[in-house]
Structure formats: structure tokens, C-alpha cells
Design a protein around this motif. Structure first.
Motif, PDB file in Angstrom:
ATOM      1  N   THR A 263       0.825  -1.208   0.000  1.00 38.27           N
ATOM      2  CA  THR A 263       0.000   0.000   0.000  1.00 38.27           C
ATOM      3  C   THR A 263       0.857   1.254   0.000  1.00 38.27           C
ATOM      4  O   THR A 263       0.613   2.201  -0.762  1.00 38.27           O
ATOM      5  CB  THR A 263      -0.934   0.007   1.213  1.00 38.27           C
TER       6      THR A 263
ATOM      7  N   GLU B 257      -7.798  -0.119   2.056  1.00 40.32           N
ATOM      8  CA  GLU B 257      -6.700   0.847   2.042  1.00 40.32           C
ATOM      9  C   GLU B 257      -5.892   0.723   0.758  1.00 40.32           C
ATOM     10  O   GLU B 257      -5.448   1.725   0.189  1.00 40.32           O
ATOM     11  CB  GLU B 257      -5.794   0.653   3.260  1.00 40.32           C
ATOM     12  N   LEU B 258      -5.715  -0.504   0.316  1.00 38.48           N
ATOM     13  CA  LEU B 258      -4.960  -0.739  -0.913  1.00 38.48           C
ATOM     14  C   LEU B 258      -5.729  -0.197  -2.118  1.00 38.48           C
ATOM     15  O   LEU B 258      -5.144   0.451  -2.999  1.00 38.48           O
ATOM     16  CB  LEU B 258      -4.684  -2.235  -1.067  1.00 38.48           C
TER      17      LEU B 258
ATOM     18  N   SER C 231      -5.521   3.622  -2.036  1.00 32.37           N
ATOM     19  CA  SER C 231      -4.195   4.087  -2.451  1.00 32.37           C
ATOM     20  C   SER C 231      -4.019   3.965  -3.950  1.00 32.37           C
ATOM     21  O   SER C 231      -3.413   4.828  -4.601  1.00 32.37           O
ATOM     22  CB  SER C 231      -3.106   3.289  -1.726  1.00 32.37           C
TER      23      SER C 231
END
Length: 288
Positions: free
Chosen positions: A218, A246-247, A250
Motif C-alpha cells: 500500500t 486501504e490498498l 491508495s
């Protein structure tokens, strides 16, 4: 290269400050007032003190320390007696006016490598303080990084390279991005984002963007976005379907940073993503 101009840095006053109230790292109010009252004198002392790392950094440190001990033994004693204080976060940190002096870099590097049983926390504090000394340290830190066994100290080393000169910093960050410990790799990816010349580590960042640790992956994608590395677009696009929110976030933000027009068509399907941050970022991209 042997330092030639190590002068006294208001030694008696600094030593008094360092020892005030039993602390070796906090300046007294009196000393702070004197620093403010004599800016020219203090600027002159700081300017005339030289510490330069030659081809062999260890020889440079030894020479500088030897000259310091000869010319100003009280300042040398004060620097070698300094102990870190505990921050609110519970970490060790060296503070005070003695730290903000180039020759402190030589002393901290010497103490870091002394092998005198200092804890890993204190050794990491020496490294953390190096950029604040304004003295040179990059080649030494990068040389030490490869053989450092403690991951916490390696993290501090990699983080310190944010302000180091280019060649040693990039070499150290390259080591950090391939470190065996994921927290060190994470720190290296984050630190690389804070250097404009981090683009030179494109291949290493692309490898980090495929890391088995999702935190490292990430952060590497974030860094690729910050540095606007065009060659990362296809690899980042593949992460738009990642399970980790979150990945995905991002990846969306990185694509938008690198190529807004390219990103619009690729992220459109995420406009109704279950994560509101992702949906908002996609809406803003489509409206932009």
C-alpha cells in the motif's frame, strides 16, 4: 578528511545547560536567553565548526573526535555524556542546543558504533538525531545499514536518509526496500516518497508494490503516486480490485496523481464502492 576548524561552542555555558537540573539534554532558560541575546556569536561559532566525511567515513569521524577532544575537551565531555529523554510517545530522543551542531554528528556516529552495550532504543535515538545536527551522515548510515541486526535501528537509519545527500540516500533506501523486515521496507517506501530523487528507485518501488505485506504494498503504491511514476500505471490499476480497502484507496489516488485522464476510465466502476473514501475520491476524479 580531518576537521580543521573545530572551535569551542560556548563550552562552559553549554555544559552548564546540559547539566542543569540533572538533565544532559535540556537547555537551561539562562542558556536559551544567551543564545537569543548573542545570535551573531552563536552563528559564527556554528559556521566555523567543520565536520566533513571523506572517502573513509570512519577515519573522518575518528579524526574529528580526536580534534574535538584536543581543542575543546569540555564540549566533547558534554556530547559524550548526553542521554536521551523519553518523549510522550515513549521513545528515546536527544534534544537541546548541543544536538544542533555539526560536530555532534561525529560524536553520535562514534557513540553509535562504540559497542558499549547501549540499548537498541538509545542507538536508534543517535540515528534519529543525526539529521538535526546539520552535519554529514549519509555515507556512514548507509554503510552501517547493511550490517545492522536490529530492525528498530534499521528503521531509524532508513528514515534519517530523507535529508541525506543523494548517492548515499538512494543506496540506503534501496537496501531498505529489500530489507528482511517489513517494517523497514515500509519505512523505506515512505521515506522515498519524501525525496524528489526517489524516482530513481522506480524498479525497487515497483517490486515493493508487489510485496507480500499489504502495508508495504500500500505504501509503495502511494509513493509511486506521489512521485508520479508513469511506468507504474498498469501495476497500480491491477490493485483497484484488491480486497483490502486501504490498498484500493491508495491505488485510486495514485492513478489520479499520475494520470488523471487515464484514471477516470479505470476507476469509474468504483464510484459505488462500499468504502465511502474510495467512492468520494472516484466522484471527485470523474467530476474533475
Amino acid at each position: 578528511m580531518k576537521s580543521r576548524h573545530i572551535l569551542a561552542f560556548g563550552t562552559a555555558l553549554l555544559l552548564s545547560s546540559a547539566c542543569d537540573n540533572g538533565s544532559t539534554d535540556e537547555p537551561s532558560a539562562e542558556r536559551e536567553a544567551q543564545v537569543q541575546a548573542n545570535p551573531v556569536d552563536n552563528a559564527t561559532s556554528s559556521k566555523e565548526v567543520a565536520f566533513v566525511l571523506g572517502a573513509d567515513w570512519r577515519v573522518s569521524v575518528d579524526d574529528a573526535v580526536a580534534e574535538l577532544r584536543s581543542r575543546d575537551p569540555e564540549l566533547a565531555e558534554a556530547l559524550y555524556a548526553m542521554e536521551p529523554r523519553s518523549t510522550r510517545a515513549g521513545t528515546a530522543r536527544f534534544t537541546g542546543p548541543l544536538v544542533r551542531h555539526p560536530i555532534a554528528a561525529a560524536v553520535f556516529l562514534d557513540r553509535l558504533t562504540a559497542g558499549d552495550g547501549a540499548s537498541s532504543e538509545v542507538r536508534a535515538a543517535f540515528v534519529e538525531a543525526l539529521p538535526r545536527t546539520t552535519g554529514p551522515f549519509g555515507p556512514a548510515v548507509t554503510a552501517l545499514l547493511a550490517d545492522e541486526s536490529d530492525a528498530g535501528v534499521r528503521m531509524a537509519m532508513v528514515a534519517s536518509l530523507r535529508t541525506a545527500e543523494a548517492s548515499s540516500a538512494l543506496a540506503g533506501l534501496e537496501l531498505g526496500l529489500s530489507d528482511s523486515d517489513p517494517t523497514v521496507r515500509l519505512t523505506a517506501a515512505r521515506t522515498t516518497a519524501r525525496r524528489t530523487d526517489g524516482v530513481e528507485l522506480e524498479s525497487e518501488l515497483l517490486a515493493a508494490a508487489a510485496d507480500a505485506d499489504v502495508r508495504v504494498k500500500t505504501q509503495a503504491i502511494r509513493t509511486l503516486g506521489v512521485l508520479q511514476i508513469e511506468g507504474a500505471k498498469s501495476q497500480i490499476e491491477a490493485e483497484l480490485s484488491a480486497q483490502d480497502a486501504e490498498l484500493r484507496l491508495s491505488a485510486v489516488r495514485a492513478l489520479i496523481r499520475i494520470d488523471p485522464a487515464f484514471a477516470k476510465s479505470r476507476v469509474a466502476s468504483l464510484v459505488a464502492d462500499e468504502d465511502p473514501r474510495i467512492a468520494k475520491a472516484v466522484r471527485q476524479a470523474l467530476e474533475g
